[in-house]
Structure formats: structure tokens, C-alpha cells
Design a protein around this motif. Structure first.
Motif, PDB file in Angstrom:
ATOM      1  N   GLU A   1      33.744  -2.619  15.923  1.00 42.33           N
ATOM      2  CA  GLU A   1      34.671  -1.916  15.017  1.00 42.33           C
ATOM      3  C   GLU A   1      33.974  -0.678  14.453  1.00 42.33           C
ATOM      4  O   GLU A   1      32.824  -0.754  14.004  1.00 42.33           O
ATOM      5  CB  GLU A   1      35.052  -2.865  13.882  1.00 42.33           C
ATOM      6  CG  GLU A   1      36.140  -2.355  12.967  1.00 42.33           C
ATOM      7  CD  GLU A   1      36.343  -3.308  11.802  1.00 42.33           C
ATOM      8  OE1 GLU A   1      37.350  -4.025  11.805  1.00 42.33           O
ATOM      9  OE2 GLU A   1      35.482  -3.348  10.905  1.00 42.33           O
ATOM     10  N   ILE A   2      34.682   0.457  14.486  1.00 45.05           N
ATOM     11  CA  ILE A   2      34.122   1.718  13.955  1.00 45.05           C
ATOM     12  C   ILE A   2      34.923   2.128  12.727  1.00 45.05           C
ATOM     13  O   ILE A   2      36.158   2.064  12.724  1.00 45.05           O
ATOM     14  CB  ILE A   2      34.161   2.821  15.031  1.00 45.05           C
ATOM     15  CG1 ILE A   2      33.190   2.459  16.157  1.00 45.05           C
ATOM     16  CG2 ILE A   2      33.783   4.172  14.439  1.00 45.05           C
ATOM     17  CD1 ILE A   2      33.246   3.385  17.328  1.00 45.05           C
ATOM     18  N   LEU A   3      34.202   2.540  11.691  1.00 45.92           N
ATOM     19  CA  LEU A   3      34.853   2.939  10.433  1.00 45.92           C
ATOM     20  C   LEU A   3      34.627   4.426  10.168  1.00 45.92           C
ATOM     21  O   LEU A   3      33.517   4.936  10.351  1.00 45.92           O
ATOM     22  CB  LEU A   3      34.267   2.117   9.276  1.00 45.92           C
ATOM     23  CG  LEU A   3      34.558   2.595   7.843  1.00 45.92           C
ATOM     24  CD1 LEU A   3      36.031   2.395   7.483  1.00 45.92           C
ATOM     25  CD2 LEU A   3      33.679   1.873   6.833  1.00 45.92           C
ATOM     26  N   ASN A   4      35.672   5.096   9.739  1.00 42.29           N
ATOM     27  CA  ASN A   4      35.557   6.485   9.282  1.00 42.29           C
ATOM     28  C   ASN A   4      35.348   6.456   7.768  1.00 42.29           C
ATOM     29  O   ASN A   4      36.256   6.111   7.019  1.00 42.29           O
ATOM     30  CB  ASN A   4      36.850   7.245   9.645  1.00 42.29           C
ATOM     31  CG  ASN A   4      36.864   8.661   9.098  1.00 42.29           C
ATOM     32  OD1 ASN A   4      35.879   9.132   8.555  1.00 42.29           O
ATOM     33  ND2 ASN A   4      37.994   9.334   9.249  1.00 42.29           N
ATOM     34  N   THR A   5      34.150   6.786   7.329  1.00 44.35           N
ATOM     35  CA  THR A   5      33.844   6.682   5.887  1.00 44.35           C
ATOM     36  C   THR A   5      34.298   7.916   5.095  1.00 44.35           C
ATOM     37  O   THR A   5      34.225   7.915   3.877  1.00 44.35           O
ATOM     38  CB  THR A   5      32.318   6.530   5.664  1.00 44.35           C
ATOM     39  OG1 THR A   5      31.676   7.686   6.201  1.00 44.35           O
ATOM     40  CG2 THR A   5      31.779   5.280   6.328  1.00 44.35           C
TER      41      THR A   5
ATOM     42  N   ILE B   1      27.906  -0.047  -0.385  1.00 47.52           N
ATOM     43  CA  ILE B   1      26.951  -0.396  -1.448  1.00 47.52           C
ATOM     44  C   ILE B   1      27.018   0.591  -2.613  1.00 47.52           C
ATOM     45  O   ILE B   1      26.308   0.443  -3.586  1.00 47.52           O
ATOM     46  CB  ILE B   1      25.502  -0.460  -0.901  1.00 47.52           C
ATOM     47  CG1 ILE B   1      25.133   0.850  -0.175  1.00 47.52           C
ATOM     48  CG2 ILE B   1      25.293  -1.659  -0.012  1.00 47.52           C
ATOM     49  CD1 ILE B   1      23.658   0.993   0.097  1.00 47.52           C
ATOM     50  N   ASP B   2      27.856   1.604  -2.496  1.00 45.74           N
ATOM     51  CA  ASP B   2      27.997   2.535  -3.621  1.00 45.74           C
ATOM     52  C   ASP B   2      29.467   2.657  -4.008  1.00 45.74           C
ATOM     53  O   ASP B   2      30.359   2.279  -3.256  1.00 45.74           O
ATOM     54  CB  ASP B   2      27.420   3.917  -3.271  1.00 45.74           C
ATOM     55  CG  ASP B   2      28.128   4.568  -2.101  1.00 45.74           C
ATOM     56  OD1 ASP B   2      28.789   3.832  -1.346  1.00 45.74           O
ATOM     57  OD2 ASP B   2      28.012   5.789  -1.940  1.00 45.74           O
ATOM     58  N   ALA B   3      29.678   3.183  -5.211  1.00 47.42           N
ATOM     59  CA  ALA B   3      31.038   3.283  -5.735  1.00 47.42           C
ATOM     60  C   ALA B   3      31.916   4.200  -4.887  1.00 47.42           C
ATOM     61  O   ALA B   3      33.125   4.004  -4.791  1.00 47.42           O
ATOM     62  CB  ALA B   3      30.997   3.789  -7.171  1.00 47.42           C
ATOM     63  N   LYS B   4      31.293   5.191  -4.264  1.00 45.42           N
ATOM     64  CA  LYS B   4      32.072   6.132  -3.453  1.00 45.42           C
ATOM     65  C   LYS B   4      32.426   5.535  -2.093  1.00 45.42           C
ATOM     66  O   LYS B   4      33.182   6.138  -1.328  1.00 45.42           O
ATOM     67  CB  LYS B   4      31.268   7.418  -3.242  1.00 45.42           C
ATOM     68  CG  LYS B   4      31.110   8.238  -4.500  1.00 45.42           C
ATOM     69  CD  LYS B   4      30.236   9.449  -4.200  1.00 45.42           C
ATOM     70  CE  LYS B   4      29.948  10.242  -5.441  1.00 45.42           C
ATOM     71  NZ  LYS B   4      28.971  11.301  -5.201  1.00 45.42           N
TER      72      LYS B   4
ATOM     73  N   ILE C   1      30.625   5.263   0.595  1.00 41.50           N
ATOM     74  CA  ILE C   1      30.155   6.071   1.723  1.00 41.50           C
ATOM     75  C   ILE C   1      28.944   5.390   2.376  1.00 41.50           C
ATOM     76  O   ILE C   1      28.883   5.248   3.586  1.00 41.50           O
ATOM     77  CB  ILE C   1      29.808   7.501   1.250  1.00 41.50           C
ATOM     78  CG1 ILE C   1      31.105   8.217   0.837  1.00 41.50           C
ATOM     79  CG2 ILE C   1      29.121   8.293   2.368  1.00 41.50           C
ATOM     80  CD1 ILE C   1      30.914   9.546   0.190  1.00 41.50           C
ATOM     81  N   LYS C   2      28.004   4.941   1.545  1.00 43.80           N
ATOM     82  CA  LYS C   2      26.829   4.252   2.091  1.00 43.80           C
ATOM     83  C   LYS C   2      27.168   2.785   2.346  1.00 43.80           C
ATOM     84  O   LYS C   2      27.804   2.136   1.500  1.00 43.80           O
ATOM     85  CB  LYS C   2      25.664   4.346   1.108  1.00 43.80           C
ATOM     86  CG  LYS C   2      25.092   5.750   0.995  1.00 43.80           C
ATOM     87  CD  LYS C   2      23.978   5.782  -0.021  1.00 43.80           C
ATOM     88  CE  LYS C   2      23.466   7.202  -0.202  1.00 43.80           C
ATOM     89  NZ  LYS C   2      22.601   7.323  -1.364  1.00 43.80           N
ATOM     90  N   HIS C   3      26.716   2.307   3.516  1.00 47.43           N
ATOM     91  CA  HIS C   3      26.997   0.915   3.886  1.00 47.43           C
ATOM     92  C   HIS C   3      25.702   0.200   4.267  1.00 47.43           C
ATOM     93  O   HIS C   3      24.749   0.832   4.718  1.00 47.43           O
ATOM     94  CB  HIS C   3      27.982   0.859   5.058  1.00 47.43           C
ATOM     95  CG  HIS C   3      29.387   1.226   4.669  1.00 47.43           C
ATOM     96  ND1 HIS C   3      29.748   2.478   4.281  1.00 47.43           N
ATOM     97  CD2 HIS C   3      30.514   0.468   4.607  1.00 47.43           C
ATOM     98  CE1 HIS C   3      31.032   2.507   3.994  1.00 47.43           C
ATOM     99  NE2 HIS C   3      31.533   1.294   4.187  1.00 47.43           N
ATOM    100  N   GLU C   4      25.698  -1.091   4.098  1.00 50.90           N
ATOM    101  CA  GLU C   4      24.526  -1.891   4.434  1.00 50.90           C
ATOM    102  C   GLU C   4      24.973  -3.152   5.171  1.00 50.90           C
ATOM    103  O   GLU C   4      26.017  -3.732   4.825  1.00 50.90           O
ATOM    104  CB  GLU C   4      23.795  -2.277   3.138  1.00 50.90           C
ATOM    105  CG  GLU C   4      22.317  -2.466   3.323  1.00 50.90           C
ATOM    106  CD  GLU C   4      21.608  -2.567   1.976  1.00 50.90           C
ATOM    107  OE1 GLU C   4      21.876  -3.550   1.270  1.00 50.90           O
ATOM    108  OE2 GLU C   4      20.819  -1.652   1.654  1.00 50.90           O
ATOM    109  N   THR C   5      24.171  -3.581   6.140  1.00 51.17           N
ATOM    110  CA  THR C   5      24.529  -4.779   6.910  1.00 51.17           C
ATOM    111  C   THR C   5      24.334  -6.026   6.057  1.00 51.17           C
ATOM    112  O   THR C   5      23.304  -6.177   5.394  1.00 51.17           O
ATOM    113  CB  THR C   5      23.646  -4.876   8.172  1.00 51.17           C
ATOM    114  OG1 THR C   5      23.708  -3.627   8.859  1.00 51.17           O
ATOM    115  CG2 THR C   5      24.117  -5.989   9.084  1.00 51.17           C
ATOM    116  N   ALA C   6      25.351  -6.895   6.084  1.00 52.85           N
ATOM    117  CA  ALA C   6      25.265  -8.143   5.318  1.00 52.85           C
ATOM    118  C   ALA C   6      24.182  -9.042   5.917  1.00 52.85           C
ATOM    119  O   ALA C   6      24.007  -9.077   7.142  1.00 52.85           O
ATOM    120  CB  ALA C   6      26.620  -8.847   5.343  1.00 52.85           C
ATOM    121  N   GLN C   7      23.473  -9.744   5.049  1.00 51.69           N
ATOM    122  CA  GLN C   7      22.387 -10.612   5.511  1.00 51.69           C
ATOM    123  C   GLN C   7      22.928 -11.851   6.223  1.00 51.69           C
ATOM    124  O   GLN C   7      22.328 -12.359   7.159  1.00 51.69           O
ATOM    125  CB  GLN C   7      21.531 -11.057   4.310  1.00 51.69           C
ATOM    126  CG  GLN C   7      20.835  -9.913   3.586  1.00 51.69           C
ATOM    127  CD  GLN C   7      19.820  -9.199   4.467  1.00 51.69           C
ATOM    128  OE1 GLN C   7      19.063  -9.843   5.184  1.00 51.69           O
ATOM    129  NE2 GLN C   7      19.848  -7.867   4.454  1.00 51.69           N
TER     130      GLN C   7
END
Lengths: 308, 381
Positions: free
Chosen positions: A51-55, A150-153, A155-161
Motif C-alpha cells: 500500500e502506498i500513501l500520499n502524505t 508520528i507528528d500532528a501534521k 507527514i512523518k511516519h514510523e513503522t509499528a513495532q
């Protein structure tokens, strides 16, 4: 200086263009091995997917980019450019079935998602890796690996553990998300908090303006005036010159019997003495016929002289 | 012969007579009422004539599917309506307002800015009331903005927060803006005594062109950093003002305050009017919105006048006291509410001109309502 402005403008334009390009895409989720509840592709097969996301907040064309699981072969699976369905709207996702047969359609890849592999999203230049997602070797069947904001905007994403319950085709954080109004209805059912905060902000904003204007624009009308010399502007006339100009204008008026010269002289006088004359939008001009027969209008004089 | 009769019957089905409902007739009557008031009483004719005629256009009964109606995708009216729906028109109107507004009154007396903030209580008072009667927070926010007495802001915010209520909110806002003299005068008289109405304010100082040039930049930076969500409105307002005051962009300023704002005002008025199709407009909610809109104007005026009276308590120097009759001008109906201050002031002292003083809070109200809209958008959008 002019060149500097042009360079800055071009840089700004470049940055603005970059704001809505493929660099805003991320691989938001992937599934390697489905269980019996996994989704079926267009051919009725159950398999892995990416799956690809447009941030970004603008539409991005995914077509022309590549998906691969081999860093040595970044152009392994091309996303067809000609398909208009590859336009990805802001904050939306696009699903690709990892069937291993890219020829099955636009949304199919030439490789299968393997546990322990890394999936890469490659830019349309075929060299730049935009994003990657590591599929853990120990990922249970029927579970996916996903990234979350991971941020309010957002835009930044992090892989879930931890492995996640798959949400193909849906934003990963949107399953239980509410609109701002719904949240507000729960937190502030009577509206008092919002009212107090909003009124405070309105007052604060205008109070800051009040403070700034009081500081910046001090009333100098009550302060004792210093004796000011005539403005040393380039081309400005001394007061005696103004008097001469006025006298000439008045003499012209008597001579030519026209009030126009007096008006022009008065305007010049007001301008030169920096008086109350304000450069507003309404400008008085004189369109007289007096220059009808001047040298400027003489066609003969305007012709280039023939060499003799 | 049968074919002719059949064709005529078919044609009849497409006429307005075959599709008319009493609600359409009510809305057409309201539209004619708007036009009549605009022409005879000259109440906001530039707005009420396009809105009134738009109401008539939008309520001509028609057979659906001909791609003509304002809610039918791709129709001419629908295309023009996108400026309202997507929120293009209001910032363009703000550009024109900025290019035609002289902020001298505000710059010369910065203390009057806070009156513009106090009058925004109308917005939040109406928000609380709307929440109380059962509207959702986003709907309540859109309804509350009517109290800002600013049509473009009301359209901008309602298009973002509650598009379904936009027609009722826009018509309500513009109607009450036209009725500012009727609504505000009794409140002003009820809240002030004769002594207060006779207060003479010192003549505002002259503002230099340099100050006027700095104002839009400082004003924009301050408000936009505090409420970035108000950017489309605040940015255009101050940009338009910079075009006017810079002195080097006269042509642009003239276009913004002349042809551009005329075109946009015509289109916004006509399409907002046309969006009030009876089936979408004549509902209980619309009546509630009209009621709340009226209350928001009352609250805004009351708070503005009372705020000035409150300030006067702390001003010891009688020569520096503020006439409470300019408190009503904190709502951003420019310049109507300032004109009301002038007219009411002159009723009690023919030589007491309050117009220039009232213009200060009046233009502050424009900034205040745009800031308030930005706050509501960031919380509820």
C-alpha cells in the motif's frame, strides 16, 4: 542584485514544485502471506499486497515510479505511467497486489512480498529510493507491517513495532478516527471551552496589534517640532525656486488667461513643500489640444532624413 | 393531431407551471422582497439585488436532469457556484476590501482596535446558543460567524464547516448587514445615557504614507502567525491594502477595488441567492439560523457598546474618553455600522462627528472576524 532575486525566485518555485511530487509518497503498509480472511485480487487470488500513501495535500502521480524488493534492481516492477488511475489524491492510499505478474494490470507487481525482505519505492528516474519498508521475517500470516503518523501534521511516519491487523486501501490511522467537530462535541459539549479560548485568542491578536501600532506609530503631533531644512531630494527645488515657479505660473495665467497653469503650479507647490497632498488614486491630468502643432507631432520632422 | 397533443403534454411537463411547489413561490416572493427593499430603501443594494434575483433564478421550478440547476454538476450556475463552494470568492472580495479601505482611523488611534475584538463576542455568543439548541459544533461555528457581520467571511467559513447550511447562513448574514441601522440603533440608545452620547473625542492625528505602508505588513505578520488558518482572508485583505498604500501599484489597486470586486460581488450574490432552492432552504433549521443570526448581531452590538463603557471607567482624563456610540462599529459591516454611529451621534449633537472615530473599530472588526473565522476553522475544520 537582480540575478539574486531571479535565483531566489527559481529556488522558491522549485521548492513549491517539490512540495507535491513523488517524494511525498511512502510505503504505508504491506502484507506477505494472507490468511483465509485476506482480500482477493481482480483474478480471485489471495496474496500479498503493498500500500502506498500520499502524505501531501496535493495530488501526486504514482505512474512512472517503480516498486522492487531488490536493491540491485531498482526498476524491477514499473507502475504504468499512462493509466490515469495512478493519480493519487491527497492523503489517500493506493493498493498494489504483489502477484508476481506485473502483466496482470496496472496495480500488480512483478514480485511477491517475501518475509524478511525489504520493499523499495523508487522514483520515476529509476535511481532514487523514495521510501522503503522492511517486512519482518517473523511476521505472522494474515498480519501486516504498517507505518503510522508520528507528528500532528501527519507527514512523518514510523513503522509499528508490532504486527498489525491489515487495513488494505484504508488510511492506517483512520479506522477509529473522528472529525475535529466530533471530538469537540465530546470534549466540549456546551462549547464553553472553545468560546473562552477563541475569545482570548481574538483579544490577544488584536491586543498585540494595538501594542505594536502604539509602539511603532507614535503620535508626533504633540512633540516639539525641530526646524527642518528643505528636503535634500535629488532634483528638489529650494523654497525660493518654488516661489519663482509660482510667480511664473501666475504670470503665465495672466498671459494665457487659463486657470490650468495656476492649478498645475499649486499642485507643484504642494508636492514640493511636502504638504497634505496625498498620492491617491484619483490623479488630475490635463489633456489639452495646445500641443497639436508642436514639433513632436510634425510628421515631416519625425521622418529620417535621406542622405544627400 | 395526437402526436401534437402528446408533444404539448410532454412540453408541459418541462414548464415551471407543472413543477411548481408553494415553497418555490415563497422563495420567489422573498427574492422580490429583497430587490424591493434594495431599490426603495437602498439597503445594501449591491448585495440584495444580486441575492434577490439569484433567489428567483434558483427557485424557478424545473424538470431535473437538464443540467441547468445550480446543484447539477457541470451546469453554468454550478460552475459559477464553485467560487462559493470552494471558497474562492471571499478572499477575492477581501482583496478588494483591502484595496479600498483606509486604515488611517485605526493607525491614528490604536486603542480602538480592542473594540473590534469585543464585538466578536457576537460570534461566540451565537456559537454557544447554537450548541444549546442542538447544532453540531461545526454547524454552530458556521452559524456563529454571522455575528461577525461579514458576508464573505460567513460564506468562507460555512463552505468549510457546514456546506449544507451555507445558503441560509449567507442570506442571513447579508440580510442582517442590510438591517444594521435598524438592529443597532435601539440597542445603542438603550445602553447609553445622554451624557455619554455627547462625549466628544479628540481629532485623530494625521497618518503618514509611511505608516500606512508599514501597517499591512505588520498587521498581516502578526495576525497570520497567530491564526494561520485565517490566511486566505487575512492575506488578501492586507495584500490589497498594501497595493493601495504602496503607491507604486496603483493600477493593481484600482483593479482590485473596482472591476474585480464588482465582478466577484455580482457572482457571489447571484450564486448564493440561487443556492437557496426551496427544498434545501425552507427548513426548520434555516429559521433557527435566522433567529440565531439576529441574536448574534444583538450580542455583538451590546458587547461593543458595553466594552467602550467599561474602558471609559478606567480613563480618568475626560478629554480622552471614548463615545460609547462607536462601540457598535466593532462589527465588521463596513462602513454601515460606522455610519450608524455618526447618525445616532448627530441626533444628540449636530456638530459631533463620530464617523472617523467609528471607522477605527469598524476596520478592526474586519480583522477580528477574519481572525475568529481562522480560529473556528482550526478547531472545527
Amino acid at each position: 542584485m537582480k540575478r539574486l532575486f531571479i535565483i531566489i525566485s527559481l529556488l522558491a518555485a522549485g521548492l513549491a514544485a517539490r512540495a507535491q511530487n513523488v517524494s511525498d509518497l511512502i510505503i504505508s503498509e504491506a502484507l506477505a502471506v494472507p490468511d483465509s480472511t485476506g482480500i482477493l485480487d481482480g483474478y480471485g487470488a489471495r496474496g500479498g499486497w503493498i500500500e502506498i500513501l500520499n502524505t501531501s495535500q496535493g495530488t501526486v502521480t504514482v505512474g512512472g515510479c517503480f516498486l522492487t524488493d531488490d536493491k540491485g534492481n531498482l526498476t524491477k516492477s514499473l507502475i504504468p505511467k499512462s493509466d490515469s488511475r495512478t493519480q493519487l489524491l491527497p492523503r489517500q492510499v493506493m493498493l498494489f497486489y504483489a502477484s508476481g505478474k506485473g502483466s496482470q494490470g496496472t496495480f500488480y507487481t512483478d514480485f511477491k512480498v517475501q518475509k524478511g525482505s525489504t520493499i523499495y519505492l523508487v522514483s520515476n528516474d529509476g535511481r532514487t529510493i523514495i521510501d522503503s519498508l522492511v517486512v519482518p521475517a517473523e511476521l505472522p500470516d494474515g498480519m501486516s507491517v504498517a507505518k503510522f503518523p508520528i507528528d500532528a501534521k501527519q507527514i512523518k511516519h514510523e513503522t509499528a513495532q508490532e504486527p498489525c491487523v491489515p487495513t488494505p486501501g484504508i488510511l492506517n490511522d483512520s479506522v477509529n478516527s473522528k472529525t475535529k467537530a466530533q471530538e469537540m462535541a465530546e470534549k466540549d459539549p456546551h462549547g464553553f471551552i472553545l468560546t473562552v479560548v477563541s475569545v482570548s485568542v481574538v483579544f490577544l491578536a488584536l491586543a498585540i496589534l494595538w501594542f505594536l501600532f502604539t509602539t511603532l506609530f507614535k503620535d508626533k503631533s504633540n512633540q516639539p517640532k525641530k526646524e527642518k531644512k528643505a528636503p535634500a531630494k535629488k532634483g528638489a527645488k529650494a523654497p525660493e525656486d518654488e516661489g519663482v515657479a509660482l510667480a511664473i505660473a501666475l504670470a503665465l495665467e495672466m498671459e494665457r488667461n487659463s486657470g490650468d497653469f495656476a492649478a498645475i503650479a499649486m499642485a507643484l507647490h504642494l508636492h514640493l513643500t511636502q504638504s497634505v497632498h496625498d498620492a491617491e488614486s484619483f490623479v488630475v491630468t490635463f489633456d489639452q489640444e495646445s500641443g497639436k502643432n508642436s514639433s513632436w507631432r510634425n510628421k515631416q520632422l519625425n521622418f529620417r532624413q535621406l542622405p544627400r | 393531431m395526437e402526436q401534437i397533443i402528446s408533444s404539448l403534454e410532454q412540453f408541459w411537463q418541462f414548464t415551471g407551471f407543472a413543477n411548481v411547489a408553494w415553497q418555490n413561490l415563497v422563495m420567489i416572493a422573498i427574492g422580490i422582497g429583497f430587490i424591493t427593499v434594495a431599490i426603495i430603501k437602498e439597503w445594501e443594494p449591491l448585495l440584495l439585488v444580486p441575492i434577490g434575483f439569484g433567489m428567483i433564478i434558483g427557485n424557478i421550478p424545473m424538470f431535473p436532469g437538464l443540467n441547468i440547476g445550480i446543484y447539477e454538476n457541470g451546469s453554468v450556475l454550478n460552475t459559477l457556484y464553485q467560487g462559493v463552494k470552494q471558497g474562492w470568492y471571499p478572499p477575492l472580495i477581501f482583496l478588494g476590501i483591502g484595496a479600498m479601505t483606509d486604515f488611517s482611523a485605526l493607525i491614528s488611534q490604536p486603542r480602538l482596535i480592542l473594540i473590534g475584538a469585543a464585538a466578536q463576542m457576537g460570534i461566540f455568543g451565537a456559537y454557544l446558543l447554537a450548541m444549546h439548541v442542538g447544532f453540531l459544533p461545526n454547524e454552530a461555528g458556521a452559524i456563529g460567524i454571522i455575528g461577525g457581520a461579514d458576508g464573505p467571511t460567513a460564506i468562507f467559513l460555512s463552505s468549510k464547516l457546514a456546506p449544507d447550511l451555507m445558503g441560509a447562513i449567507a442570506v442571513s448574514a447579508y440580510s442582517y448587514m442590510a438591517l444594521v441601522p435598524v438592529i443597532q440603533r435601539p440597542i445603542m440608545l438603550a445602553l447609553t445615557n445622554k451624557k455619554e452620547r455627547l462625549i466628544r473625542m479628540p481629532v485623530p492625528r494625521q497618518v503618514s504614507p509611511k505608516e500606512k505602508m508599514i501597517f499591512p505588513i505588520v498587521g498581516f505578520l502578526t495576525t497570520a502567525f497567530i491564526v494561520p488558518s485565517g490566511l486566505p482572508l487575512l492575506g488578501m485583505l492586507f495584500f490589497g491594502n498594501l497595493l493601495k498604500e504602496s503607491g507604486v501599484t496603483r493600477r493593481l489597486a484600482e483593479t482590485a477595488r473596482g472591476p474585480l470586486i464588482d465582478v466577484v460581488t455580482t457572482l457571489i450574490g447571484l450564486t448564493v441567492g440561487a443556492s437557496t432552492q426551496a427544498d434545501k432552504f425552507l427548513t426548520g433549521k434555516s429559521l433557527l439560523i435566522f433567529g440565531l443570526g439576529l441574536l448574534s448581531f444583538v450580542i455583538a452590538t451590546t458587547c461593543g457598546v458595553l466594552f467602550v463603557k467599561g474602558i471609559n471607567v478606567f480613563i480618568k482624563n475626560p478629554a480622552k474618553k471614548i463615545n460609547p456610540l462607536i462601540g457598535n462599529a466593532g462589527v465588521s459591516a463596513v462602513p454601515d455600522s460606522a455610519r450608524v454611529s455618526e447618525v445616532v451621534g448627530k441626533e444628540f449633537d449636530k456638530n459631533n462627528h463620530l464617523l472617523m472615530h467609528a471607522m477605527g473599530p469598524n476596520v478592526a472588526g474586519v480583522i477580528g472576524s477574519a481572525v475568529a473565522a481562522g480560529i473556528l476553522l482550526s478547531f472545527l475544520g
